[in-house]
Design a protein around this motif. Structure first.
Motif, short mmCIF file in Angstrom:
data_model
loop_
_atom_site.label_atom_id
_atom_site.label_comp_id
_atom_site.label_asym_id
_atom_site.label_seq_id
_atom_site.Cartn_x
_atom_site.Cartn_y
_atom_site.Cartn_z
N LEU A 181 0.82 -1.28 0.00
CA LEU A 181 0.04 0.10 0.02
C LEU A 181 0.88 1.08 -0.08
CD1 LEU A 181 -2.89 -0.65 2.51
CD2 LEU A 181 -3.10 -0.67 0.07
N MET A 182 2.02 1.25 0.71
CA MET A 182 2.86 2.46 0.65
C MET A 182 4.02 1.98 1.36
SD MET A 182 0.97 4.02 4.26
CE MET A 182 -0.70 3.64 3.39
N THR A 183 5.31 2.78 1.08
CA THR A 183 6.46 2.66 1.46
C THR A 183 7.03 3.91 2.28
OG1 THR A 183 7.45 3.21 -0.74
CG2 THR A 183 6.73 1.09 -0.12
N PHE A 184 7.79 3.54 3.23
CA PHE A 184 8.46 5.04 4.02
C PHE A 184 10.01 4.59 3.57
CE2 PHE A 184 4.40 4.40 5.99
CZ PHE A 184 3.88 5.46 5.70
N PRO A 185 10.82 5.14 2.80
CA PRO A 185 12.36 4.80 2.78
C PRO A 185 13.13 6.09 3.48
CG PRO A 185 11.49 6.32 0.80
CD PRO A 185 10.14 5.92 1.54
N ASP A 186 12.66 6.23 4.80
CA ASP A 186 13.31 7.44 5.58
C ASP A 186 14.61 7.09 6.31
OD1 ASP A 186 11.12 9.61 5.70
OD2 ASP A 186 10.04 7.74 5.55
N SER A 201 -3.46 3.43 13.69
CA SER A 201 -3.57 4.89 12.77
C SER A 201 -1.93 5.17 12.43
CB SER A 201 -3.89 5.91 13.66
OG SER A 201 -3.07 6.34 14.95
N CYS A 202 -1.08 4.61 13.21
CA CYS A 202 0.29 4.86 12.73
C CYS A 202 1.22 3.97 13.02
CB CYS A 202 0.99 6.15 13.64
SG CYS A 202 1.04 5.87 15.19
N GLY A 210 20.34 3.98 15.86
CA GLY A 210 19.58 4.53 17.11
C GLY A 210 18.42 5.40 17.17
N CYS A 211 17.70 5.45 16.06
CA CYS A 211 16.54 6.24 15.84
C CYS A 211 15.40 5.68 15.96
CB CYS A 211 16.90 7.15 14.77
SG CYS A 211 18.37 8.01 14.51
N ILE A 212 14.37 6.12 16.30
CA ILE A 212 12.82 5.64 16.22
C ILE A 212 12.30 6.58 15.48
CG2 ILE A 212 10.84 5.06 17.45
CD1 ILE A 212 12.77 4.36 20.00
N LYS A 213 11.55 6.10 14.33
CA LYS A 213 10.43 7.00 13.74
C LYS A 213 9.16 6.63 13.66
CE LYS A 213 14.60 7.72 10.37
NZ LYS A 213 14.55 9.15 10.53
N LEU A 214 8.11 7.54 13.69
CA LEU A 214 6.54 7.28 13.56
C LEU A 214 5.91 7.95 12.52
CD1 LEU A 214 7.43 7.11 17.05
CD2 LEU A 214 4.99 7.05 17.14
N TRP A 215 5.30 7.12 11.61
CA TRP A 215 4.74 7.69 10.45
C TRP A 215 2.91 7.51 10.99
CZ3 TRP A 215 8.60 4.29 10.18
CH2 TRP A 215 10.12 4.63 9.53
N ASP A 216 2.25 8.62 10.25
CA ASP A 216 0.86 8.48 10.15
C ASP A 216 0.37 7.98 8.95
OD1 ASP A 216 -1.82 9.12 10.15
OD2 ASP A 216 -1.68 11.17 10.81
N LEU A 217 -0.32 6.81 9.13
CA LEU A 217 -0.83 6.25 7.75
C LEU A 217 -1.74 6.79 7.04
CD1 LEU A 217 -0.88 2.45 9.19
CD2 LEU A 217 0.81 3.58 7.99
N ARG A 218 -2.52 7.77 7.58
CA ARG A 218 -3.61 8.63 6.77
C ARG A 218 -2.86 9.76 6.15
NH1 ARG A 218 -6.75 9.11 12.55
NH2 ARG A 218 -4.44 9.55 12.83
N SER A 219 -2.05 10.42 6.67
CA SER A 219 -1.54 11.49 5.88
C SER A 219 -0.32 10.88 5.07
CB SER A 219 -1.15 12.50 6.58
OG SER A 219 -0.18 12.22 7.75
N ARG A 220 0.21 9.72 5.52
CA ARG A 220 1.48 9.15 4.80
C ARG A 220 2.66 9.96 5.06
NH1 ARG A 220 -0.23 5.59 -0.51
NH2 ARG A 220 -2.11 4.72 0.46
N ARG A 221 3.02 10.76 6.20
CA ARG A 221 3.95 11.70 6.57
C ARG A 221 4.61 10.99 7.87
NH1 ARG A 221 3.04 15.88 9.85
NH2 ARG A 221 0.97 16.02 10.69
#
Length: 493
Positions: A181-186, A201-202, A210-221
């Protein structure tokens, strides 16, 4: 249940030791009466929170255990291993299991669907697969990753799957369509773990940087980014209510993040594990947190607001609290209700003597057999049956009964240890006898060869061989010491 904004700082509650290698995964039983762990030694342990119950040890994998999952009923445990298999274990003392050959490379991740009907697996063969739990048959594959897949996780309704791995991309899949459905190449480094938020929702993911990232699945950001640990992050897990996130890393720290305010809430380091923790998991109620580490320990932490006993001064690792310490402490108001009496003074004196016995580990000297009698078996179910109490006592203090039962279990363990040492000593004696026989045969052969070649040299070799034979017949110092220790243990028991 504690409020979200006031989640208490984790306090060490229990410690479990049994694994002989780093522990890579840990989960809670749904009723929070057990914790299950898997390690690099290929074993699983089911730890009981009731002190009188012994843990279950499941053996079957031929490689390291990378991940665990437990069904909502708590009756089925799934384990993913480096031996390219997934095992479905029955949560019982027998530890029966069914083997599923699911991938062509080590299996890194395993997860049950919401209704326990489907099993999700991820592997170093670059694939994610869905399996039927009832029939253990293959259902579908999710193809798209270009390198090893380290983690895959179902959403709350099991309609979506999130995954990440060595290709540095976090993917979200539609289970019905078997498509991305979507990809996050961050990320610029491999992704270690991926987890869905409890409300779906995310998603959160952690990397080797050592990093943690959170994405919103509705806005895809990208919603939040945390420079959480120094070095790799080994595990992350959401609080059941969704506004906290726990993380562990190679820097040896356990951290809890407040997602509402975007800040670090609690940091625990050097207060439990002697080496870096490798896994963490919240209990279903959110009042407890379990961690597992490279030191082979499994620890449970209390995150509620209930007061905990103060740790001993200077102690680096808090010991497992005994049943007496976990019993509620009598308040001054209650003490005023019960006036000092001879019976109360006798109970306090007995508890003081019992504490001295536990420190000296010589219960037979303090309490002779004549001073005990058995509690009737018709005692209520809450109390421990057949507990020994001093004669003349009107009522049995619960801490005293539980402590005596714990001491009894310790004596049983010592007896089994003596038996094992006895067997090991007998085995060593057999091995020494076999080696001595083989040595004598070799010496006899050498003696015959030297006799035919040089008679004088043969006599010298024969004398040397006889001297060595005499030395072999003498018992070695370690054996004598071991026999002496066994004799002392038998006298103590």
């Amino acid at each position: 249940m504690p409020g979200l904004a006031g989640l208490a700082e984790p306090r060490l509650d229990r410690a479990f030791r049994g694994h002989r290698a780093p522990v890579t995964s840990v989960v809670f039983h749904p009723d929070e009466q057990q914790a299950i762990s898997g390690a690099h030694d290929g074993c699983l342990f089911v730890w009981h929170f009731k002190p009188q119950l012994r843990p279950f040890r499941f053996v079957g994998h031929k490689g390291e255990v990378h991940d665990l999952a437990i069904s909502r009923s708590g009756q089925c445990i799934a384990s993913a291993s480096a031996d390219q298999t997934v095992r479905l274990w029955t949560n019982s003392a027998q530890g029966d299991s069914k083997v599923m050959k699911v991938h062509t490379a080590p299996v890194r991740s395993v997860c049950f669907s919401r209704d326990d009907s489907t099993l999700l697996t991820a592997s170093d063969d670059k694939t994610i697969k869905l399996w039927s739990v009832a029939s253990q048959r293959f259902h579908a594959s999710l193809l798209g990753h270009t390198n090893w897949v380290y983690s895959a996780h179902f959403s709350k309704n099991s309609e979506l799957v999130a995954s990440g791995g060595e290709d540095r991309i976090v993917r979200v899949w539609d289970v019905d369509k078997k498509a991305t459905l979507m990809t996050f190449p961050d990320f610029e480094v491999p992704v270690a773990k991926v987890r869905f938020h409890p409300d779906g929702s995310c998603i959160a993911a952690c990397g080797h940087d050592g990093c943690i990232k959170l994405w919103d699945l509705r806005s895809r950001r990208l919603l939040q980014h945390y420079d959480a640990h120094v070095g790799r992050i080994s595990a992350i897990d959401f609080h059941p209510l969704g506004e906290q996130l726990a993380s562990t890393g190679e820097d040896g720290a356990l951290k809890i993040w407040d997602l509402r305010e975007g800040r670090l809430m609690h940091k625990v380091i050097g207060q439990g594990h002697k080496k870096a923790p490798m896994a963490c998991a919240f209990s279903p109620s959110g009042e407890s947190l379990a961690t597992a580490g490279q030191d082979g320990l499994v620890l449970t932490w209390n995150c509620s607001h209930a007061p905990a006993p103060a740790p001993a001064p200077g102690a680096a690792v808090a010991p497992v609290p005994s049943p007496a310490r976990r019993h509620p402490v009598q308040t001054p108001e209650r003490a005023q209700v019960r006036a000092p009496s001879e019976g109360r003074a006798r109970e306090l004196r007995e508890l003081r003597e019992l504490r001295e016995v536990r420190e000296l580990k010589t219960p037979k000297e303090t309490f002779p057999k004549e001073a005990f009698k058995e509690v009737p078996k018709e005692a209520p179910g809450d109390q421990l049956p057949a507990a020994a109490v001093p004669c003349g006592t009107q009522e049995i203090p619960v801490p005293l009964a539980e402590t005596l039962k714990t001491m009894q279990s310790h004596l049983e363990i010592m007896m089994r240890t003596v038996q094992l040492l006895d067997q090991r000593l007998a085995l060593n004696e057999q091995q020494v006898t076999a080696m001595r026989s083989e040595l004598l045969q070799q010496q006899a052969t050498l003696r015959v060869e030297e006799t035919s070649a040089e008679p004088r040299t043969s006599q010298t070799a024969q004398a040397v061989c006889l001297d060595k034979e005499d030395e072999l017949l003498l018992p070695t110092a370690p054996e004598e010491e071991l026999r002496h220790e066994l004799q002392q243990l038998r006298q103590l028991l």
